[in-house]
Motif scaffolding. Structure first.
Motif, PDB file in Angstrom:
ATOM      1  N   VAL A 227       0.845  -1.281   0.048  1.00  0.00           N
ATOM      2  CA  VAL A 227      -0.051  -0.129  -0.244  1.00  0.00           C
ATOM      3  C   VAL A 227       1.018   1.173   0.162  1.00  0.00           C
ATOM      4  O   VAL A 227       1.666   1.441   0.739  1.00  0.00           O
ATOM      5  N   ALA A 228       0.503   2.135  -1.069  1.00  0.00           N
ATOM      6  CA  ALA A 228       1.369   3.357  -1.054  1.00  0.00           C
ATOM      7  C   ALA A 228       0.739   4.462   0.004  1.00  0.00           C
ATOM      8  O   ALA A 228      -0.434   4.858  -0.116  1.00  0.00           O
ATOM      9  N   ILE A 229       1.195   4.597   1.017  1.00  0.00           N
ATOM     10  CA  ILE A 229       0.714   5.663   1.944  1.00  0.00           C
ATOM     11  C   ILE A 229       1.680   6.962   1.993  1.00  0.00           C
ATOM     12  O   ILE A 229       2.746   7.088   2.021  1.00  0.00           O
ATOM     13  N   THR A 230       0.897   8.101   1.747  1.00  0.00           N
ATOM     14  CA  THR A 230       1.582   9.332   1.414  1.00  0.00           C
ATOM     15  C   THR A 230       1.389  10.292   2.780  1.00  0.00           C
ATOM     16  O   THR A 230       0.211  10.223   3.303  1.00  0.00           O
ATOM     17  N   VAL A 231       2.261  11.145   3.186  1.00  0.00           N
ATOM     18  CA  VAL A 231       1.932  11.910   4.176  1.00  0.00           C
ATOM     19  C   VAL A 231       2.693  13.232   4.034  1.00  0.00           C
ATOM     20  O   VAL A 231       3.764  13.457   3.387  1.00  0.00           O
ATOM     21  N   ALA A 245       7.274  11.204   9.350  1.00  0.00           N
ATOM     22  CA  ALA A 245       8.780  10.579   9.728  1.00  0.00           C
ATOM     23  C   ALA A 245       8.593   9.150   9.748  1.00  0.00           C
ATOM     24  O   ALA A 245       9.686   8.524   9.673  1.00  0.00           O
ATOM     25  N   SER A 246       7.594   8.860   9.668  1.00  0.00           N
ATOM     26  CA  SER A 246       7.333   7.208   9.691  1.00  0.00           C
ATOM     27  C   SER A 246       8.302   6.559   8.546  1.00  0.00           C
ATOM     28  O   SER A 246       8.014   6.936   7.262  1.00  0.00           O
ATOM     29  N   LYS A 247       8.997   5.475   8.874  1.00  0.00           N
ATOM     30  CA  LYS A 247       9.728   4.974   7.857  1.00  0.00           C
ATOM     31  C   LYS A 247       8.919   4.223   6.990  1.00  0.00           C
ATOM     32  O   LYS A 247       9.476   3.579   5.782  1.00  0.00           O
ATOM     33  N   TYR A 248       7.576   3.844   6.956  1.00  0.00           N
ATOM     34  CA  TYR A 248       6.722   2.984   6.187  1.00  0.00           C
ATOM     35  C   TYR A 248       6.125   4.150   5.072  1.00  0.00           C
ATOM     36  O   TYR A 248       5.214   3.497   4.360  1.00  0.00           O
ATOM     37  N   GLY A 344      -0.105   2.364 -10.928  1.00  0.00           N
ATOM     38  CA  GLY A 344      -0.559   0.841 -11.143  1.00  0.00           C
ATOM     39  C   GLY A 344      -0.372   0.435  -9.507  1.00  0.00           C
ATOM     40  O   GLY A 344       0.433   0.927  -8.527  1.00  0.00           O
ATOM     41  N   THR A 345      -1.171  -0.634  -9.196  1.00  0.00           N
ATOM     42  CA  THR A 345      -1.185  -1.124  -7.709  1.00  0.00           C
ATOM     43  C   THR A 345       0.208  -1.938  -7.446  1.00  0.00           C
ATOM     44  O   THR A 345       0.945  -2.531  -8.215  1.00  0.00           O
ATOM     45  N   PRO A 346       0.599  -1.432  -6.453  1.00  0.00           N
ATOM     46  CA  PRO A 346       1.982  -1.964  -5.757  1.00  0.00           C
ATOM     47  C   PRO A 346       1.847  -3.371  -5.590  1.00  0.00           C
ATOM     48  O   PRO A 346       0.894  -4.003  -5.327  1.00  0.00           O
ATOM     49  N   SER A 347       2.973  -4.270  -5.666  1.00  0.00           N
ATOM     50  CA  SER A 347       3.207  -5.647  -5.553  1.00  0.00           C
ATOM     51  C   SER A 347       2.859  -5.972  -4.301  1.00  0.00           C
ATOM     52  O   SER A 347       3.385  -5.207  -3.287  1.00  0.00           O
ATOM     53  N   SER A 348       2.310  -7.012  -3.724  1.00  0.00           N
ATOM     54  CA  SER A 348       2.139  -7.564  -2.719  1.00  0.00           C
ATOM     55  C   SER A 348       3.578  -7.524  -1.868  1.00  0.00           C
ATOM     56  O   SER A 348       4.465  -8.330  -2.551  1.00  0.00           O
ATOM     57  N   GLY A 349       3.581  -7.134  -0.625  1.00  0.00           N
ATOM     58  CA  GLY A 349       4.766  -7.220   0.379  1.00  0.00           C
ATOM     59  C   GLY A 349       5.650  -6.278  -0.116  1.00  0.00           C
ATOM     60  O   GLY A 349       6.922  -6.049   0.288  1.00  0.00           O
ATOM     61  N   SER A 350       5.358  -5.269  -1.051  1.00  0.00           N
ATOM     62  CA  SER A 350       6.275  -4.151  -1.370  1.00  0.00           C
ATOM     63  C   SER A 350       6.239  -3.163  -0.360  1.00  0.00           C
ATOM     64  O   SER A 350       5.028  -2.675   0.167  1.00  0.00           O
ATOM     65  N   TYR A 351       7.157  -2.165  -0.259  1.00  0.00           N
ATOM     66  CA  TYR A 351       7.207  -0.826   0.384  1.00  0.00           C
ATOM     67  C   TYR A 351       7.303   0.150  -0.716  1.00  0.00           C
ATOM     68  O   TYR A 351       8.358   0.533  -1.070  1.00  0.00           O
ATOM     69  N   PRO A 352       6.085   0.668  -1.159  1.00  0.00           N
ATOM     70  CA  PRO A 352       6.139   1.696  -2.143  1.00  0.00           C
ATOM     71  C   PRO A 352       6.756   3.143  -1.840  1.00  0.00           C
ATOM     72  O   PRO A 352       7.390   3.594  -2.897  1.00  0.00           O
ATOM     73  N   ALA A 353       7.017   3.173  -0.650  1.00  0.00           N
ATOM     74  CA  ALA A 353       8.137   4.494  -0.272  1.00  0.00           C
ATOM     75  C   ALA A 353       9.313   4.241  -1.166  1.00  0.00           C
ATOM     76  O   ALA A 353      10.173   5.206  -1.180  1.00  0.00           O
ATOM     77  N   SER A 354       9.845   3.031  -1.175  1.00  0.00           N
ATOM     78  CA  SER A 354      11.200   2.696  -1.720  1.00  0.00           C
ATOM     79  C   SER A 354      11.192   3.089  -3.196  1.00  0.00           C
ATOM     80  O   SER A 354      12.447   3.144  -3.817  1.00  0.00           O
ATOM     81  N   ALA A 399       7.039   6.582 -13.782  1.00  0.00           N
ATOM     82  CA  ALA A 399       7.654   5.670 -13.578  1.00  0.00           C
ATOM     83  C   ALA A 399       8.433   5.485 -12.429  1.00  0.00           C
ATOM     84  O   ALA A 399       9.049   4.501 -11.865  1.00  0.00           O
ATOM     85  N   ALA A 400       8.531   6.619 -11.529  1.00  0.00           N
ATOM     86  CA  ALA A 400       9.415   6.591 -10.382  1.00  0.00           C
ATOM     87  C   ALA A 400       8.499   5.852  -9.356  1.00  0.00           C
ATOM     88  O   ALA A 400       8.711   5.708  -8.119  1.00  0.00           O
ATOM     89  N   PHE A 401       7.358   5.915  -9.701  1.00  0.00           N
ATOM     90  CA  PHE A 401       6.278   5.269  -8.581  1.00  0.00           C
ATOM     91  C   PHE A 401       5.682   3.998  -8.831  1.00  0.00           C
ATOM     92  O   PHE A 401       4.693   3.479  -8.351  1.00  0.00           O
ATOM     93  N   THR A 402       6.322   3.160  -9.536  1.00  0.00           N
ATOM     94  CA  THR A 402       6.468   1.872  -9.772  1.00  0.00           C
ATOM     95  C   THR A 402       7.268   1.065  -9.276  1.00  0.00           C
ATOM     96  O   THR A 402       8.566   1.539  -8.860  1.00  0.00           O
ATOM     97  N   GLY A 403       7.191  -0.479  -8.776  1.00  0.00           N
ATOM     98  CA  GLY A 403       7.953  -1.081  -8.286  1.00  0.00           C
ATOM     99  C   GLY A 403       8.739  -1.676  -9.150  1.00  0.00           C
ATOM    100  O   GLY A 403       9.003  -1.484 -10.271  1.00  0.00           O
TER     101      GLY A 403
END
Length: 403
Positions: A227-231, A245-248, A344-354, A399-403
């Motif tokens: 899940v891509a969580i933006t703050v 500041a959350s690392k997630y 697009g939908t992030p892959s299962s188990g991924s951290y979209p912040a990365s 492109a920068a927001f895909t896994g």
């Protein structure tokens, strides 16, 4: 109570250690451009209570009003609209986002959320997004319909968030989750509800002081792989807020967005009010490699947030009524959440912040401007490559927001 940044002074936004003060740079910027801004939400007065990061232009004419009128043939409200934002960030908004749901998490109720959204979308020729049509859904923090009491300041925040998702991703569905109050516990519960209801993209346009409770909040509310969580990074200039500041999460900084005579047609500079810095409590995620902060560094990416280059918003439940211009990192967070949805939908188990850290060439590097004093380091100064206020830069496509 509404907090106003005048042309001659900066209002005190809170008290003691919990203060979230508007920076001198933000007031100087307002004075330089002849605009006055007001904070939509009251400053927190208790630990672990959040404030929204929406700034309304209350006097003067933002630069974006002139740019927007020059870009659109028909008369349009002041502030950037969808066409300008899509152009600035090279977004495939006409074809992308279908079937995706972007969740907006805010506190309190906006009774006019759906009807105000309809006016915004109609003004810009976007398709209707209604409850009846299955595009819009509003729930309380537990997923039901026992909505909290109304709040005019947070209603402005809600309108800003809904309009920015619509601007960047007109084909996206929108889920509005209203927390019972602005406590981190209630807002965090709303985040969990958004994810439980299936949203893969969740925007949070609020923040408060860091605390020793943040690690617990991280694991309880924000650790949602896939899940891509933006703050929002904050509107107080140099300094760190939570949950940015959350690392997630993807911490979203702010820029001033102007038209330019370059190939892109636009240019971003660091907005003086954007939050940034080195977290006092959160550990550094593995994908973040900057060397001037041993802990989590804020921000990751950025988008327009300067009220003087602000965005058009329609709201009838707030202190104003109708068309207004807003800025603050409350604008940039939902924009980035919508860009993730376009990607697009992030892959299962991924951290979209990365994701942006693996695709830095697909971002517009922001290399100038500052949000405060930090000895001239990248933590508060726009520079080539990564810097605190703008992170890795602003979107250049998806492109920068895909896994």
């Amino acid at each position: 109570m509404r907090r106003t940044v005048s042309l001659t002074a900066v209002a005190t936004l809170a008290t003691a250690a919990l203060a979230l003060a508007a920076p001198v740079g933000q007031a100087a910027q307002a004075a330089a451009h002849g605009v006055t801004v007001a904070h939509a939400c009251a400053a927190p007065t208790h630990k672990d209570v959040m404030a929204c990061n929406a700034l309304q232009v209350t006097a003067g004419t933002p630069a974006s009003a002139h740019a927007e009128s020059a870009l659109t043939a028909a008369a349009a409200p002041s502030g950037y609209g969808p066409a300008s934002l899509q152009s600035a960030y090279n977004l495939p908004s006409a074809s992308g986002g279908s079937g995706q749901t972007v969740a907006i998490v805010d506190a309190y109720d906006d009774p006019n959320a759906e009807s105000d959204l309809a006016v915004y979308r109609s003004q810009y020729g976007l398709s209707a997004c209604t409850t009846a049509g299955g595009c819009f859904k509003k729930v309380d923090q537990n997923g039901g319909t026992k909505y909290p009491r109304g709040n005019s300041g947070w209603a402005e925040e809600i309108s800003l968030d809904l309009d920015m998702v619509s601007a960047a991703c007109p084909n996206c569905k929108i889920l509005l989750v209203e927390a019972s109050s602005s406590s981190m516990t209630n807002l965090g519960t709303a985040v969990n509800t958004a994810v439980r209801l299936g949203a893969k993209f969740v925007s949070n346009s609020y923040g408060g002081s860091e605390s020793s409770s943040d690690a617990t909040y991280d694991s309880t509310y924000f650790n949602h792989p896939g899940v891509a969580i933006t703050v929002s990074s904050g509107d107080g200039g140099y300094g760190v807020e939570y949950p940015a500041a959350s690392k997630y999460v993807t911490a979203v900084g702010g820029t001033s967005l102007q038209t330019a005579s370059n190939t892109r047609g636009w240019t971003d500079t660091v907005w003086s009010g954007a939050g940034s810095g080195c977290s006092a409590y959160d550990a550094k995620p593995s994908w973040q490699k900057d060397s001037g902060c041993a802990n989590r560094t804020v921000a990751d990416v950025s988008a327009v947030a300067d009220p003087n280059t602000g965005v058009a918003v329609y709201d009838t439940y707030g202190q104003g009524s109708g068309w207004m211009v807003f800025g603050g990192t409350s604008a940039s967070s939902p924009l980035i959440a919508a860009v993730y949805a376009l990607a697009g939908t992030p892959s299962s188990g991924s951290y979209p912040a990365s994701f942006p850290y693996a695709h830095t060439s697909a971002l517009n590097d922001v290399t100038s401007g500052s949000n405060g004093s930090c000895g001239g380091s990248y933590l508060c100064t726009g520079t080539t490559g990564y810097d605190g206020p703008s992170g890795l830069g602003t979107p250049n496509g998806t492109a920068a927001f895909t896994g």
